[in-house]
Design a protein around this motif. Structure first.
Motif, PDB file in Angstrom:
ATOM      1  N   PRO A 119      25.935  56.429  14.071  1.00 14.21           N
ATOM      2  CA  PRO A 119      24.924  57.466  13.832  1.00 14.21           C
ATOM      3  C   PRO A 119      24.577  58.267  15.088  1.00 14.21           C
TER       4      PRO A 119
ATOM      5  N   MET B 299      27.003  61.029  15.680  1.00 17.70           N
ATOM      6  CA  MET B 299      26.831  62.185  14.792  1.00 17.70           C
ATOM      7  C   MET B 299      25.624  63.006  15.215  1.00 17.70           C
TER       8      MET B 299
ATOM      9  N   LEU C 253      20.403  56.163   8.113  1.00 17.25           N
ATOM     10  CA  LEU C 253      21.437  55.685   9.027  1.00 17.25           C
ATOM     11  C   LEU C 253      20.747  55.206  10.302  1.00 17.25           C
TER      12      LEU C 253
ATOM     13  N   ASN D 174      23.192  66.657  10.561  1.00 12.11           N
ATOM     14  CA  ASN D 174      23.719  65.412   9.996  1.00 12.11           C
ATOM     15  C   ASN D 174      22.619  64.507   9.486  1.00 12.11           C
TER      16      ASN D 174
ATOM     17  N   LEU E  87      27.052  53.508   3.721  1.00 12.58           N
ATOM     18  CA  LEU E  87      26.791  54.932   3.959  1.00 12.58           C
ATOM     19  C   LEU E  87      27.490  55.385   5.244  1.00 12.58           C
ATOM     20  N   LEU E  88      27.425  54.549   6.285  1.00 13.27           N
ATOM     21  CA  LEU E  88      28.104  54.885   7.539  1.00 13.27           C
ATOM     22  C   LEU E  88      29.619  54.935   7.326  1.00 13.27           C
TER      23      LEU E  88
ATOM     24  N   SER F 205      28.391  70.415  25.005  1.00 14.79           N
ATOM     25  CA  SER F 205      27.350  69.966  24.068  1.00 14.79           C
ATOM     26  C   SER F 205      27.544  70.616  22.709  1.00 14.79           C
TER      27      SER F 205
ATOM     28  N   LEU G  32      24.308  63.372  18.235  1.00 14.45           N
ATOM     29  CA  LEU G  32      24.442  64.063  19.534  1.00 14.45           C
ATOM     30  C   LEU G  32      25.061  65.444  19.355  1.00 14.45           C
ATOM     31  N   GLY G  33      24.317  66.484  19.678  1.00 13.28           N
ATOM     32  CA  GLY G  33      24.836  67.840  19.567  1.00 13.28           C
ATOM     33  C   GLY G  33      25.038  68.298  18.143  1.00 13.28           C
ATOM     34  N   GLY G  34      24.450  67.588  17.189  1.00 15.58           N
ATOM     35  CA  GLY G  34      24.646  67.900  15.768  1.00 15.58           C
ATOM     36  C   GLY G  34      23.719  68.967  15.224  1.00 15.58           C
TER      37      GLY G  34
ATOM     38  N   THR H 246      18.821  60.813   6.119  1.00 15.88           N
ATOM     39  CA  THR H 246      19.626  61.858   5.493  1.00 15.88           C
ATOM     40  C   THR H 246      19.236  61.919   4.018  1.00 15.88           C
TER      41      THR H 246
ATOM     42  N   SER I  12      32.458  68.275   7.745  1.00 13.73           N
ATOM     43  CA  SER I  12      32.634  67.211   6.742  1.00 13.73           C
ATOM     44  C   SER I  12      31.615  66.106   6.952  1.00 13.73           C
ATOM     45  N   TYR I  13      30.881  66.145   8.022  1.00 17.86           N
ATOM     46  CA  TYR I  13      29.813  65.208   8.297  1.00 17.86           C
ATOM     47  C   TYR I  13      28.461  65.703   7.896  1.00 17.86           C
TER      48      TYR I  13
ATOM     49  N   GLN J 163      33.795  68.833  11.725  1.00 16.02           N
ATOM     50  CA  GLN J 163      32.365  68.623  11.979  1.00 16.02           C
ATOM     51  C   GLN J 163      31.580  68.815  10.689  1.00 16.02           C
TER      52      GLN J 163
ATOM     53  N   SER K 167      34.780  60.420   5.856  1.00 14.55           N
ATOM     54  CA  SER K 167      34.873  61.869   5.605  1.00 14.55           C
ATOM     55  C   SER K 167      35.607  62.561   6.757  1.00 14.55           C
ATOM     56  N   TYR K 168      35.877  61.854   7.825  1.00 15.41           N
ATOM     57  CA  TYR K 168      36.655  62.361   8.932  1.00 15.41           C
ATOM     58  C   TYR K 168      38.101  62.016   8.860  1.00 15.41           C
TER      59      TYR K 168
ATOM     60  N   GLY L  47      28.576  69.536  19.801  1.00 12.93           N
ATOM     61  CA  GLY L  47      28.717  68.617  18.679  1.00 12.93           C
ATOM     62  C   GLY L  47      29.929  67.719  18.851  1.00 12.93           C
ATOM     63  N   LEU L  48      30.250  67.028  17.771  1.00 15.25           N
ATOM     64  CA  LEU L  48      31.322  66.049  17.770  1.00 15.25           C
ATOM     65  C   LEU L  48      32.647  66.677  18.208  1.00 15.25           C
TER      66      LEU L  48
ATOM     67  N   GLN M 139      30.512  58.123   5.736  1.00 17.06           N
ATOM     68  CA  GLN M 139      30.469  59.201   6.725  1.00 17.06           C
ATOM     69  C   GLN M 139      31.718  59.152   7.600  1.00 17.06           C
TER      70      GLN M 139
ATOM     71  N   ASP N 154      27.656  49.236   7.256  1.00 14.98           N
ATOM     72  CA  ASP N 154      26.830  49.971   6.300  1.00 14.98           C
ATOM     73  C   ASP N 154      27.710  50.905   5.453  1.00 14.98           C
TER      74      ASP N 154
END
Lengths: 499, 499
Positions: free
Chosen positions: B240, B243, B226, B251, A482-483, A235, B245-247, B221, B489-490, B487, A489-490, A237-238, A486, A480
């Motif tokens: 979304p 991002m 989002l 985010n 904005l999405l 758990s 989950l576990g953020g 945000t 960068s999000y 992570q 940015s990865y 995060g990403l 986001q 979207d």
């Protein structure tokens, strides 16, 4: 030089009945008017680029041939096939690179250092435009075919991203196990491609989509190596696998994929039913709590194609007679494949159609592109688009999508038909898969306009831009902004960015 | 001013037997030496900050009181409780804001405009350090308690992120449905917190973790809104919900959560077994293909605590007698709760322990923190850490973790014990949950050093840094710097960034 651009090697000879039926049904006169090949004419790779690449690559790792460069610069979607057919591809990659795993990390940083961009190539079955090179800069294709590890662990296996689905499945079958992922592209698509398109297979109702099968990835980026802890859950995060899923290979080059394994072989049970209408079939599916591994419900037109295209043997004629006597000749066919346990939708407003339609679908489950190929060669433009929606939205989405198609057709005066089937089930909704066929002038523009109208109709009716084909260049434009920012940015400086 | 800092209101009165047993077992003399409260002494919010915030917030939306600011500046982990007990918190937030949904978007951009950073607060049960404010700048806490929407759809429901688990579950139970997520924090944690910590509940073997239950989120945000398409599945890259989950809420501020619903109520079947050893129990669980909703296997010491701490009634004495006559008095207790269908592990090397241990665990499933509270007040430091590993790694991880703990204890000469149970099952492995108790001088430093050694032992033995508590500040430090950069960068400019 002419190069074949259709999907796989299937020339569609197995679909003579369907072709005869289709041409009769719509009075389309179908004569072979295209050999499925494209005339290609692109400049050779400039000498300075060859020199530069051979500065850090061995001749065995790289291919500058026109054919390889061309075939690595497009996928198998209908717009791409038409671009190739009509010489509308703006450019191709400068070279194709086939690295071994131990070379990938150095390769990526060398490429970045020399201002290249790279597109990752798996099985080449992309239908999202993700393989098309754009822009002026130096671009190479990195083909993952040499990434072939296979290492089985406790209820999972670590698989090289370059293994084709059929190769990976054979390897795990030898252990009495299965990966459970059977996309239509199974014979050609790679395990790495399954992840980067966030694919889902024909038996996803039973095994889930790739996101449910995936334990982790190892991913090389131009900034270093990313890999998931190989644990059942975390758990924090990403994780790398979250970036890799549906990432079109823009976040990193996936070298290894850890996939769950399931006990195999499974016992399969085949059934078919014909519902009074597509609507009645959808209602029956929406009320189920658990689903068959495959439950594929065709609308009335797709059902007609399936039944009438099935040939003219005595048994088929008898079968059609029987259906029409029962009053279901305008019905909707549901084919069901159950794994191990038998679950069935309610039978209201339906009749049994025996096991044969399900068995014959199962037998030809990877051969459908052959039908598309013979339609292509007959001068038609076949295409598909898929979306998903909740049960509350799906009927309106279906009717509005048909309306959008026929309104456009009637306005423009081209020939064409659209049909659909429900292909993947969830307790909240389903994937609905549209197949359409066009015949007209300016076929590329006609197709692009048709696709745009259908996708906008999906979105206006609660549908997703795509369910399992990945976003690529063709679908990103509908997302979207904005999405997208986001997501961008990865992206990796070498592999990401707009092309 | 003194403020209570322990978890919930449970004073642990229900655990007298356990306490008596523990103090006897380890010759720990346990007298009440702490009231569970912290003396707090922080400067008032500077006048210019009050003025500035009241420039774009109404007095009803904001709280400057010392108690509210303090209680919103820490979670419920043991290090945080000790920081509070010993006055080691470096700072607290400048204000607590309680926005209504329609105000959130404007609030976030106003805060960013005025150079604030914000920490999102749900139920306050964080154990990852994610609520601790750091640094010198202006920081506010945004409490989601006013985000209380509830809207049921087809097999899913849209829930305000501020609803507590128990509130959301009650609402859906009225419809004959369940969300199926029952973390130990169920009475206090919020639905939004479930997502931002990537939580998983006690019945995850049956319902899955929050990632399996989640259809989508709406997230505000400082750059805009989002939201996921509410569809059963899509393949358009990172969404979304991925991002969120576990953020840790970095985010975006989750305002709405779309959760799948499941048919309820379920029939529950209670069983217990005692395995000859923890190892034998783990082997039995690792061979299962499907799992009970709850299968909680305690190691020998945790089993001794459960059996000996259960009191001294005639029936308990008889039960213990019976177990020892069967030769299982040094065994490992497995409690099983099945939903609807009964599945059981193989019974080799085990004896039935009837339904009572499982029923009593179920009855007290949310009350365990009460035991921790009374240990705290008795001058002990109780703590837990959880990880997950594949079946091939889990036994070595367990034995190495115990060794790391006792080596450190013996080196330092403090008092302490460690025990564990298997809490969540997967076909590839399991979550193993360690509980440990310390008693010594410099208790904060002792605890931090112990935690560091245990987490490093997890990672050295194939375990994840965390299984279901989120990463927060306490666990991020152990993660791959490249992954952390990705992570980061999000992260949102207002909600993210290092504090």
């Amino acid at each position: 030089m002419r190069v074949p651009v259709l999907y796989g090697q299937d020339d569609g000879k197995g679909f003579q009945n369907e072709i005869r039926y289709i041409s009769g049904r719509f009075q389309w006169d179908l004569k072979q008017d295209w050999d499925g090949q494209a005339e290609i004419d692109f400049p050779d790779t400039p000498e300075e680029i060859r020199k530069e690449l051979l500065g850090f690559l061995t001749p065995e790792e790289i291919d500058f041939s026109l054919e390889a460069r061309f075939l690595h610069s497009l996928g198998k979607s209908s717009p791409e096939i038409l671009m190739a057919k009509h010489g509308k591809l703006s450019r191709i990659v400068d070279a194709v690179i086939y690295p071994k795993e131990e070379r990938v990390q150095a390769l990526l940083s060398d490429l970045l250092k020399h201002d290249y961009r790279a597109i990752i190539y798996g099985g080449g079955t992309s239908v999202s435009g993700s393989l098309l090179p754009f822009g002026k800069g130096k671009i190479v294709s990195i083909d993952t075919k040499n990434l072939r590890k296979f290492d089985a662990r406790e209820n999972f296996a670590i698989v090289g991203s370059g293994l084709r689905g059929v190769e990976a499945e054979r390897a795990v079958n030898k252990l009495g196990l299965t990966f459970g992922n059977f996309p239509e592209s199974f014979l050609h698509s790679t395990v790495g491609g399954w992840v980067s398109t966030k694919a889902t297979g024909q038996e996803s109702n039973y095994y889930g989509g790739i996101e449910n099968m995936l334990l982790g990835v190892k991913m090389e980026t131009s900034q270093g190596t990313l890999h998931d802890d190989l644990v059942p859950r975390e758990s924090a995060g990403l994780q790398p696998k979250d970036m890799a899923l549906g990432g079109d290979g823009k976040n990193g080059l996936i070298t290894e994929v850890a996939l769950k394994t399931f006990p195999g072989p499974v016992n399969r049970y085949f059934q078919s039913r014909i519902y009074n209408s597509f609507y009645d079939g959808i209602m029956a599916l929406s009320r189920m709590r658990v689903f068959p591994a495959v439950a594929r419900l065709s609308d009335e037109m797709e059902t007609e194609f399936a039944l009438m295209g099935a040939g003219d043997s005595a048994s088929i004629r008898f079968f059609r007679k029987y259906i029409s006597l029962r009053g279901y000749s305008k019905g909707a066919l549901l084919i069901i494949v159950n794994n191990n346990h038998v679950v069935l939708p309610e039978h209201k407003y339906s009749m049994s159609a025996g096991s044969r339609p399900a068995k014959s679908w199962y037998k030809g489950r990877y051969a459908r592109p052959g039908l598309a190929n013979i339609l292509w060669k007959s001068g038609l433009v076949p295409d598909t688009l898929e979306t998903s929606a909740t049960w509350g939205n799906i009927w309106k989405l279906y009717t509005e999508t048909r309306k959008a198609f026929y309104d456009f057709k009637n306005g423009q005066g081209f020939q064409g038909e659209i049909m659909a089937h429900i292909s993947h089930l969830y307790r909240q909704g389903a994937c609905i898969y549209f197949t359409f066929i066009l015949k007209g002038d300016d076929e590329l523009e006609l197709l692009q306009e048709t696709r745009d109208r259908l996708i906008r109709t999906f979105m206006a009716n609660g549908g997703s831009v795509t369910h399992h084909h990945g976003k690529g260049k063709f679908f990103s434009q509908y997302m979207d902004p904005l999405l997208l920012r986001q997501q961008a940015s990865y992206e990796d400086p070498l592999l990401g960015g707009d092309r």
